[in-house]
Design an enzyme around this catalytic site. Structure first.
Site, PDB file in Angstrom:
ATOM      1  N   ASP A  99       0.777  -1.105  -0.069  1.00 37.75           N
ATOM      2  CA  ASP A  99       0.089   0.081  -0.010  1.00 37.75           C
ATOM      3  C   ASP A  99       0.728   1.242  -0.030  1.00 37.75           C
ATOM      4  O   ASP A  99       1.913   1.592   0.789  1.00 37.75           O
ATOM      5  CB  ASP A  99      -0.760   0.063   1.259  1.00 37.75           C
ATOM      6  N   GLU A 273     -10.599  -2.440   4.541  1.00 33.82           N
ATOM      7  CA  GLU A 273      -8.972  -2.008   4.846  1.00 33.82           C
ATOM      8  C   GLU A 273      -8.959  -0.530   4.243  1.00 33.82           C
ATOM      9  O   GLU A 273      -9.833  -0.270   3.393  1.00 33.82           O
ATOM     10  CB  GLU A 273      -8.018  -2.983   4.338  1.00 33.82           C
TER      11      GLU A 273
HETATM   12  C1  FRU Z   1      -3.912  -3.921   2.825  1.00 36.73           C
HETATM   13  C2  FRU Z   1      -3.263  -4.230   4.087  1.00 36.73           C
HETATM   14  C3  FRU Z   1      -3.676  -2.941   5.162  1.00 36.73           C
HETATM   15  C4  FRU Z   1      -2.404  -3.258   6.146  1.00 36.73           C
HETATM   16  C5  FRU Z   1      -1.336  -3.335   5.092  1.00 36.73           C
HETATM   17  C6  FRU Z   1      -0.117  -4.326   5.781  1.00 36.73           C
HETATM   18  O1  FRU Z   1      -3.348  -4.141   1.592  1.00 36.73           O
HETATM   19  O2  FRU Z   1      -3.551  -5.376   4.432  1.00 36.73           O
HETATM   20  O3  FRU Z   1      -4.877  -3.439   5.850  1.00 36.73           O
HETATM   21  O4  FRU Z   1      -2.280  -2.297   7.133  1.00 36.73           O
HETATM   22  O5  FRU Z   1      -1.640  -3.917   3.845  1.00 36.73           O
HETATM   23  O6  FRU Z   1       0.985  -4.399   4.980  1.00 36.73           O
END
Ligand code: FRU
Length: 571
Positions: A99, A273
């Site tokens: 992300d 998320e």
């Molecule tokens: C989304 C996610 C988020 C988390 C991050 C962990 O892709 O799963 O919810 O904070 O990636 O890397």
């Protein structure tokens, strides 16, 4: 949006009294209680799962690098690492990236922080990687900004600029940059605050972390905005497995008061998320609030997807206009979309991770994995039926254009094609506007004869093709990566499609092809498709085909785009 002017004192006082009284059970480091009265007639809502049996934080995906021995893989550089490395898209030098985080403009530079495992090409040991840019296209790598600590991995979050030190967290009235993010361990996910004293290069954790902890191991990805009308910071954060987005308010970024919950809404999937809330300009005037919620897995195209809701936000709760959800993409490789904060004129600009949890840890590169989409300008437009929908366009890509590749084609007869060679290794931008002829009346019945299709083919002599096609008589668009031979995996599905406008034989498209990435913007940005692509060999020609009916090409431009990333690539 994060411009903090003199706070509305009565509001400020009200909020601080709530904090002082602990009415919502909140103080720094305290647990927030849900203030909603129980409704016995309703079925009991699900509980966030107990993941004590897991060695890795609760997320919607496995994190192999968190497992014992997971980081000990030697980093091997292969030819594929260079061949598939985009030239104008951000990728990490080595390791694994997912992300985008902390997207913020500091007045001079844009910051891109990102979820980063610097040790292995797999998810795990998450740090915040960092890069800066003056145009969102040329990126300079910076040292890791936030590390994994004993409290947990540094999961997704945001960065805000407090320009007047309204939070009182900074030494002087100039304020500064703060980051809010999730620390994730197998037992707990809680929100942390860190302050930067060097314009986002390094962050110091606040003394009273976590600043928001509800005793859950499924509570993550805060995004914070300054809500001007109520003069307060508002956080949106995912109660992931409860399929809810929680809203909290604060005047100092430290004490948070629960405001409301949104959801479940739209897709369930497994986890909600990376929520993002932003006001987006509406074509024709005004602005509307848009709430983005990423869902993984469970997207209609498989795996990761970002859905959005258009509605009203009154400083307390988000009320969607209707029960309809929009998806930011009709393919499956744009996830965890985040918007820039502190943008001049409140321009709405986003970047998403160009990937999908279904296969991102198995991609055919070894030393690095993960790419970001190009920056996209977002607006809201009315579609053919009058509904307000998200439109996305790549931001300022024109500035990268080299000399146009000559390709003069005005008309393509039914059953014929026109072809041009492509320069090797360089990113390509193709923009076209075409109209397919009316359905010929003398066509035989049967499938082929009744279609009027305009097809864009990127291919090579080895028989690999990547096609983007417009079916004029049904008003639909497809993207087909099935005939590329560089990567196969059960979830790496090949074909995607979307509706454009019914009864409209006109088609406009702008696409950017850059090594292992393809971004398609059609129908004025209302139909966007983002796809990883892995040809076994270079795609060295572009062919335009018409089938069933002839096509008039109203405009066509084809440009090589100048490399922006300081990385070893095919050029
Ligand atoms: C989304 C996610 C988020 C988390 C991050 C962990 O892709 O799963 O919810 O904070 O990636 O890397």
């Amino acid at each position: 949006m994060t411009d903090v002017t003199t706070p509305n004192l009565s509001r400020r006082f009200a909020l601080s009294s709530i904090v002082a009284l602990g009415a919502a059970g909140l103080g720094a480091g305290a647990r927030a209680a849900d203030t909603k009265p129980s409704t016995p007639e309703k079925p009991t809502p699900p509980q966030a799962p107990d993941a004590t049996h897991k060695a890795e934080p609760n997320a919607s995906h496995p994190s192999p690098a968190d497992q014992p021995g997971g980081t000990s893989h030697p980093v091997v550089k292969t030819e594929s690492d260079i061949f598939y490395r985009p030239t104008i898209h951000f990728t990490p030098t080595i390791g694994f990236m997912n992300d985008p985080n902390g997207l913020v403009f500091d007045g001079t530079n844009f910051h891109l922080y990102y979820q980063y495992d610097p040790f292995a090409p797999y998810a795990g040991h998450v740090h915040w990687g960092h890069a800066t840019s003056s145009d969102l296209l040329h990126w300079q790598d910076q040292p890791i900004a936030i590390s994994e600590t004993r409290d947990g991995e540094a999961f997704t979050g945001c960065a805000v600029i407090d320009r007047t030190n309204a939070s009182g967290l900074f030494e002087n009235a100039q304020g500064g940059m703060a980051a809010l993010y999730t620390r994730a361990s197998p037992h707990r996910q809680a929100q942390y605050l860190a302050i930067s004293h060097d314009n986002g290069q390094t962050f110091t954790e606040h003394a009273h972390n976590p600043v928001l902890d509800i005793g859950s191991n499924s509570f993550r990805d805060p995004q914070v905005i300054f809500h001007e009308p109520t003069k307060q910071w508002v956080m949106v954060v995912a109660k992931s497995r409860l399929h809810q987005i929680a809203f909290y308010a604060s005047i100092d970024l430290v004490h948070w008061v629960h405001l409301s919950d949104f959801g479940p809404s739209g897709l369930f999937g497994v986890d909600y998320e990376c929520p993002n809330l932003i006001e987006v300009p509406l074509e024709g005037g005004g602005r509307r609030w848009v709430l983005f919620v990423s869902v993984n897995p469970g997207g209609p195209t498989g795996g990761s997807i970002t859905q959005y809701f258009v509605g009203e936000f009154d400083g307390t709760r988000f009320i969607p206009d209707d029960t309809v959800i929009g998806l930011t993409d009709f393919a499956k490789d744009a996830y965890a979309m985040q918007v820039y904060s502190n943008m001049p004129q409140d321009e709405a600009v986003s970047i998403a991770w160009l990937g999908n949890w279904q296969y991102c840890q198995e991609l055919p590169t070894q030393s690095w994995r993960g790419a970001m989409t190009l920056p996209r300008t977002m607006t809201l437009k009315r579609d053919f039926a009058g509904w307000i929908r998200l439109a996305q366009t790549p931001r300022h890509i024109e500035t990268l254009r080299g000399t146009a590749i000559p390709f003069a084609t005005r008309r393509i007869a039914a059953g014929s094609s026109a072809q041009v060679a492509l320069p090797p290794g360089t990113a390509i931008e193709l923009a076209m506007s075409v109209t397919v002829d009316e359905r010929p009346h003398d066509l035989p019945l049967g499938d082929k004869g009744r279609t009027g299709r305009f097809i864009i083919v990127f291919g090579n002599e080895q028989g690999e093709t990547l096609t983007i096609g417009f079916d004029a008589f049904s008003g639909q668009l497809w993207l087909d990566r099935n005939d590329l031979k560089g990567f196969a995996q059960p979830f790496f599905t090949g074909q995607f499609s979307t509706v454009l406008n019914p009864d409209d034989r006109h088609f406009d498209i702008r696409l950017i092809l850059d090594a292992s990435t393809l971004e398609i913007f059609a129908n004025g940005g209302l139909s966007v498709g983002t796809a990883l692509i892995f040809p076994a060999g270079p795609l060295d020609f572009l062919r335009l085909e018409a089938s069933g009916a002839a096509t008039t090409v109203e405009s066509l431009s084809l440009y090589p785009l100048k490399k922006t990333m300081p990385r070893d690539t095919a050029i």
